[in-house]
Design an enzyme around this catalytic site. Sequence first.
Site, PDB file in Angstrom:
ATOM      1  CG  HIS A 146      15.571  17.404 -33.193  1.00 30.65           C
ATOM      2  ND1 HIS A 146      16.748  17.364 -33.906  1.00 30.65           N
ATOM      3  CD2 HIS A 146      15.244  18.717 -33.067  1.00 30.65           C
ATOM      4  CE1 HIS A 146      17.123  18.603 -34.193  1.00 30.65           C
ATOM      5  NE2 HIS A 146      16.219  19.442 -33.701  1.00 30.65           N
ATOM      6  CD  GLU A 201      16.740  13.502 -33.618  1.00 30.15           C
ATOM      7  OE1 GLU A 201      17.619  13.733 -32.759  1.00 30.15           O
ATOM      8  OE2 GLU A 201      16.622  14.183 -34.665  1.00 30.15           O
ATOM      9  CG  HIS A 244      20.596  15.373 -32.008  1.00 33.27           C
ATOM     10  ND1 HIS A 244      19.464  16.089 -32.316  1.00 33.27           N
ATOM     11  CD2 HIS A 244      21.297  16.136 -31.132  1.00 33.27           C
ATOM     12  CE1 HIS A 244      19.474  17.234 -31.658  1.00 33.27           C
ATOM     13  NE2 HIS A 244      20.578  17.288 -30.931  1.00 33.27           N
ATOM     14  CD  GLU A 271      22.745  13.669 -35.710  1.00 31.44           C
ATOM     15  OE1 GLU A 271      21.869  12.775 -35.658  1.00 31.44           O
ATOM     16  OE2 GLU A 271      22.487  14.880 -35.724  1.00 31.44           O
TER      17      GLU A 271
END
Length: 340
Positions: free
Chosen positions: A100, A103, A231, A304
């Site tokens: 993404h 990020e 991420h 994350e």
Amino acid sequence: MYPRRAAGIVLALVTGAALLAGPAPARAAPADFPAGDEGYHTYAEVTAELEKAVANHPDLAALSSVGKSYEGRELTAVKISDHVSADEGEPEVLFTCNQHAREHLTTEMCLHIVQRLTSGYATDPNIRSLVDGHVIWVIPNVNPDGSEFDISGGGYQYWRKNRRPVEGSRSVGTDLNRNWGYKWGCCDGSSTSPSSETYRGPSAFSEPETRAVSRFVDSRAPRIKAHIDFHTYAELVLWPFGHTKDDTTEGMTAEENARLRDVGQRMAATNGYTAQQSSDLYLTDGDINDWMWGSHKILTYTFEMYPTGPFPGFYPPDEDIARETTRNDAAVDILIGEAR
């Protein structure tokens, strides 16, 4: 990973020449990060740092490409091994970053892994043991077109997807982490709308970036045993499946689920993240972890990273890079050790 939140020697088997047809589209001019965040690395700067690591440690590290992005950028991979020019048949580990675009902290994470494992090899017995017993692959930027676009124009664009135009639409970009082939589009965990941030693309592996990385993994299977896709943000360790709320289902036995859970919880205990099955947050389909496990039974996780919130937390200051990448050192070591 989640749109609403507050991973030398050129290997012929991973060449990307066959993945794209015709000339590459025009790219935006190279950009830098906004003022005050110059500690982050652009695509060109990451490439230079990787080349430096290989030049400084030619017996440990080698560069290759798993393919090209839509705009023609190399999807660079770093191989780290004690006999980097040989194929020893040791268990392999893969780290992927920046699926993404916005990020950027994840690219710093992958770069940190490369630098730590190469520069620390001579002095750190733990690093030496991990590198001696494994082949480690690092792909620091799966979505270089998107990440470069995200820092264009002198400010952040909050861009998530890749940059391939959607045929028949004015929209640009597919969410790469909804474009993987296992259970693609199965379960209301992605969108059919090209304007959506979770648009899954017209078909599984429609995007050159996911095709390239998946073909690389296919070529190394079953030697790749473990994987983390980094991420931001929310400080979570997530394991498959994302497409179903069930812990045990087609493709996941109770024993397999227990191992994924155990390793995930042990990694989370080292960095203070929350550990949970991906679907406990909400459903996703066509994501990289479901494909890694569902297609190859690779022990696979999404991390994350920092921060936990508030929305939107995609752009922590560059002063946080060192703290938040080293925060995952012990977890990375656990994951490598589990590749067997």
